[in-house]
Design an enzyme around this catalytic site. Structure first.
Site, PDB file in Angstrom:
ATOM      1  N   ASP A  54       0.859  -1.189   0.000  1.00  0.00           N
ATOM      2  CA  ASP A  54       0.000   0.000   0.000  1.00  0.00           C
ATOM      3  C   ASP A  54       0.892   1.235   0.000  1.00  0.00           C
ATOM      4  O   ASP A  54       2.104   1.135   0.217  1.00  0.00           O
ATOM      5  CB  ASP A  54      -0.932   0.011   1.217  1.00  0.00           C
ATOM      6  CG  ASP A  54      -0.209  -0.353   2.491  1.00  0.00           C
ATOM      7  OD1 ASP A  54       0.929   0.123   2.696  1.00  0.00           O
ATOM      8  OD2 ASP A  54      -0.768  -1.118   3.303  1.00  0.00           O
ATOM      9  N   ASP A  56       1.492   5.009   1.588  1.00  0.00           N
ATOM     10  CA  ASP A  56       1.134   5.939   2.658  1.00  0.00           C
ATOM     11  C   ASP A  56       1.682   7.323   2.332  1.00  0.00           C
ATOM     12  O   ASP A  56       2.777   7.464   1.801  1.00  0.00           O
ATOM     13  CB  ASP A  56       1.707   5.455   3.998  1.00  0.00           C
ATOM     14  CG  ASP A  56       1.164   4.086   4.388  1.00  0.00           C
ATOM     15  OD1 ASP A  56      -0.039   3.851   4.159  1.00  0.00           O
ATOM     16  OD2 ASP A  56       1.935   3.255   4.884  1.00  0.00           O
ATOM     17  N   ASP A 134       9.525   4.175  13.173  1.00  0.00           N
ATOM     18  CA  ASP A 134      10.178   3.093  13.913  1.00  0.00           C
ATOM     19  C   ASP A 134      11.592   2.784  13.416  1.00  0.00           C
ATOM     20  O   ASP A 134      12.574   3.046  14.100  1.00  0.00           O
ATOM     21  CB  ASP A 134       9.285   1.838  13.975  1.00  0.00           C
ATOM     22  CG  ASP A 134       8.721   1.402  12.622  1.00  0.00           C
ATOM     23  OD1 ASP A 134       9.082   2.005  11.589  1.00  0.00           O
ATOM     24  OD2 ASP A 134       7.932   0.438  12.601  1.00  0.00           O
TER      25      ASP A 134
END
Ligand code: ATP
Ligand code: MG
Length: 419
Positions: A54, A56, A134
């Site tokens: 996907d 983002d 992260d």
């Protein structure tokens, strides 16, 4: 660390590999005067030459600003508020630039006593946004208009070295959000990268802290880990790590059944066949289910023991992972069908064959047989009977061992006389 900018001639990503809807989101935001870039997994995967799952988008527009620009937008998430912009087939996630928790003033931090972040909604700038992500390889940005890659955290070097490294101190990042340990394992399995030593050093503590994560979030991570096409690798990483005990306290590490089910799941995904989390849940909890039947059998008849064992097994797992009801129901049905497949009763065979869960229960039996948890001859019997017409089916029923058929008749007679 100074920002690294790569222009179109210095990297391999091209605009035509970007999803048209994601491009539309970026263009619309920019035309409205906002900053907008692709970020995260899609940039990482494009740089690796893989097809992103996907796309983002990160922007300085707030979720409310985004909603004003796109008709079909939903704002989701409490802990972390983002805008979902809907297109016909897919959803583009648009997140607003945020500061990392270490960049926040004391009063803006929303953490619990263990340092776990409860809310993360203080907006920031593009470079602040990079540092709150992260892993370094997940903090790369791509500006599709300028065709430029931006790296604030050394992610490009780590991509070259094929290593997962947290931005900042591993212990702190895992303390803020223990789910990041599951993400580390997920990317390790998916990309074949190695984990920076400091992540391994902090893994035990982070595993323990998974107990404080909301069970619904752990269910989401469970599906991402095992239903994305790299379950075999993910399971081999999880099984001997403390994560197994935290997520599946009752599941043994030595577990041929689980291994085969993971291989099977990956194969099905590869072939485009349907998969359900219910099946893997049934597999991972099978040993526990059987042990509980054994314990309960002393006070109940076998059938009641089975029903109670299924309930108990699922309830106890639910304390850790919130299994949605349709999946626990699925596991329950598959388990209860196992005994009906084992004790072939003539009259029931046709009903079993048309049971909506027969196919799953049969697949489950095949894997059990392969893992030496069921009789392979029994599995073959059920394989054969499926290809026959109703006359053939009757023929196979008639050749069932006689005692199985007699037992059925005796039981029926007895139940008649007592009613
Ligand atoms: P995938 O290929 O599975 O979609 P992804 O890296 O895009 O991988 P997402 O879960 O879609 O992962 O998250 C998008 C991005 O948001 C990540 O790349 C990362 O930058 C950031 N992110 C997601 N979850 C966290 C987290 N728990 N802590 C910090 N940053 C996160
Ligand atoms: Mg993603």
């Amino acid at each position: 660390m100074p920002v690294t900018r790569l222009d179109a001639s210095q990297h391999s990503v091209t605009r035509d590999r970007v999803d048209a809807n994601a491009l539309d989101v970026v263009t619309t935001l920019k035309e409205a005067g906002y900053e907008a870039l692709l970020v995260g997994g899609c940039v990482r995967d494009l740089l690796l030459g893989a097809t992103p799952k996907d796309f983002d988008v990160a922007t300085n527009a707030t979720p409310e600003d985004v909603r004003k620009l796109f008709r079909r937008t939903r704002l989701v998430g409490r802990r972390f508020r983002i805008a979902h912009v809907r297109y016909e087939r897919d959803i583009i996630e648009v997140s607003t630039f945020r500061k990392s928790s270490s960049q926040l003033e004391e009063g803006d931090r929303h953490a619990n006593a263990d340092g776990m972040i409860l809310r993360d909604n203080v907006y920031g700038t593009l470079d602040e946004d990079a540092f709150r992500r992260d892993f370094t390889i997940n903090a790369l940005y791509y500006d599709p208009q300028e065709e430029e890659i931006l790296d604030f955290v050394g992610g490009l070097d780590d991509l070259d070295e094929r290593v997962l490294r947290f931005i900042g101190d591993s212990r702190e990042r895992l303390q803020e959000d223990p789910v990041r340990l599951l993400r580390a394992i997920r990317f390790q399995a998916k990309l074949g990268f190695s984990l920076d030593q400091s992540i391994l050093d902090a893994a035990n503590l982070a595993s323990e802290r998974l107990a404080a994560v909301p069970p619904a979030r752990l269910f989401d991570e469970f599906t991402k880990l095992f239903l994305s096409g790299f379950a075999t690798e993910a399971w081999s990483l999880v099984k001997d790590s403390p994560v197994r005990g935290s997520l599946f306290p009752a599941t043994p590490a030595q577990n041929r059944f689980a291994e085969l089910a993971m291989i099977n799941t990956d194969q099905r995904i590869d072939e485009g066949r349907p998969i359900t989390p219910g099946f893997l849940i049934a597999v991972l909890l099978w040993h526990d289910f059987e042990a509980r039947i054994h314990d309960l059998e002393t006070h109940h008849n076998l059938n009641d023991a089975r029903l109670a064992a299924a309930q108990e097994t699922l309830l106890s797992q639910r304390e850790v992972i919130a299994i949605p009801r349709r999946y626990s129901q699925f596991a329950n049905e598959v388990w209860l069908l196992q005994s009906r497949l084992e004790h072939r009763r003539g009259r029931q065979i046709k009903r079993i064959l048309s049971h909506p869960r027969f196919r799953a229960a049969y697949d489950f039996l095949l894997l059990r047989a392969e893992s030496e948890l069921a009789d392979p001859e029994l599995a073959r019997w059920w394989t054969r009977i499926q290809d026959l017409d109703s006359e053939g089916v009757q023929g196979m029923i008639d050749t069932l061992p006689r005692d199985a058929r007699r037992k059925r008749r005796r039981r029926r007679r007895r139940s008649k006389s007592t009613s």
